[in-house]
Design a protein around this motif. Structure first.
Motif, PDB file in Angstrom:
ATOM      1  N   SER A 218       2.039  11.541  -3.956  1.00 38.09           N
ATOM      2  CA  SER A 218       1.538  10.487  -4.340  1.00 38.09           C
ATOM      3  C   SER A 218       2.250   9.065  -4.082  1.00 38.09           C
ATOM      4  O   SER A 218       3.619   9.078  -4.552  1.00 38.09           O
ATOM      5  CB  SER A 218       1.153  10.371  -5.577  1.00 38.09           C
ATOM      6  OG  SER A 218       0.193   9.267  -6.210  1.00 38.09           O
ATOM      7  N   LEU A 219       1.936   8.214  -3.365  1.00 34.42           N
ATOM      8  CA  LEU A 219       2.648   7.036  -3.028  1.00 34.42           C
ATOM      9  C   LEU A 219       1.769   5.832  -3.270  1.00 34.42           C
ATOM     10  O   LEU A 219       0.383   6.092  -2.777  1.00 34.42           O
ATOM     11  CB  LEU A 219       3.232   7.028  -1.597  1.00 34.42           C
ATOM     12  CG  LEU A 219       3.960   5.801  -1.440  1.00 34.42           C
ATOM     13  CD1 LEU A 219       5.254   5.474  -2.019  1.00 34.42           C
ATOM     14  CD2 LEU A 219       4.278   5.609   0.045  1.00 34.42           C
ATOM     15  N   THR A 220       2.110   4.870  -4.077  1.00 36.45           N
ATOM     16  CA  THR A 220       1.237   3.808  -4.237  1.00 36.45           C
ATOM     17  C   THR A 220       2.330   2.307  -4.412  1.00 36.45           C
ATOM     18  O   THR A 220       3.389   2.489  -4.347  1.00 36.45           O
ATOM     19  CB  THR A 220       0.479   3.909  -5.408  1.00 36.45           C
ATOM     20  OG1 THR A 220      -0.385   2.888  -5.587  1.00 36.45           O
ATOM     21  CG2 THR A 220       1.582   3.895  -6.867  1.00 36.45           C
ATOM     22  N   SER A 221       1.386   1.248  -4.351  1.00 35.63           N
ATOM     23  CA  SER A 221       2.196   0.156  -4.564  1.00 35.63           C
ATOM     24  C   SER A 221       1.904  -0.692  -5.674  1.00 35.63           C
ATOM     25  O   SER A 221       0.876  -0.105  -6.070  1.00 35.63           O
ATOM     26  CB  SER A 221       2.175  -0.767  -3.336  1.00 35.63           C
ATOM     27  OG  SER A 221       0.536  -1.088  -3.366  1.00 35.63           O
ATOM     28  N   LEU A 222       2.697  -1.455  -6.450  1.00 37.30           N
ATOM     29  CA  LEU A 222       2.510  -1.946  -7.509  1.00 37.30           C
ATOM     30  C   LEU A 222       2.839  -3.473  -7.756  1.00 37.30           C
ATOM     31  O   LEU A 222       4.112  -3.707  -7.029  1.00 37.30           O
ATOM     32  CB  LEU A 222       3.336  -1.049  -8.614  1.00 37.30           C
ATOM     33  CG  LEU A 222       3.283  -1.714 -10.151  1.00 37.30           C
ATOM     34  CD1 LEU A 222       2.136  -1.609 -10.779  1.00 37.30           C
ATOM     35  CD2 LEU A 222       4.470  -0.752 -10.758  1.00 37.30           C
TER      36      LEU A 222
END
Length: 78
Positions: free
Chosen positions: A70-74
């Motif tokens: 899982s990869l996301t940006s913040l």
């Protein structure tokens, strides 16, 4: 003699900046590449991963396997 091939699932992270695209596989240390387009970098990383896995298998090394990445940006305000 028939050699059964096995499929491996590995994670790939692709970064883009003004100089082009950079891709690497976090669980395969040293497995990275670059390209001018997204399509080029994806083809390059696929080739790099295949060669990396073939070499590790020839040496009898264990190939790490992943189930989920899982990869996301913040966004952070400072």
């Amino acid at each position: 003699m028939y050699i059964m091939k096995r499929k491996y699932k590995v994670s790939v992270i692709v970064e883009h900046d003004k100089e082009g695209y950079f891709a690497f596989s976090p669980e395969l240390q040293g497995c990275y590449t670059q390209g001018d387009t997204y399509e080029e970098v994806m083809a390059n990383i696929k080739d790099a991963i295949k060669l990396h896995l073939e070499e590790r298998l020839e040496r009898g090394e264990v190939i790490p396997e992943i189930d989920l990445v899982s990869l996301t940006s913040l966004e952070v305000e400072v």
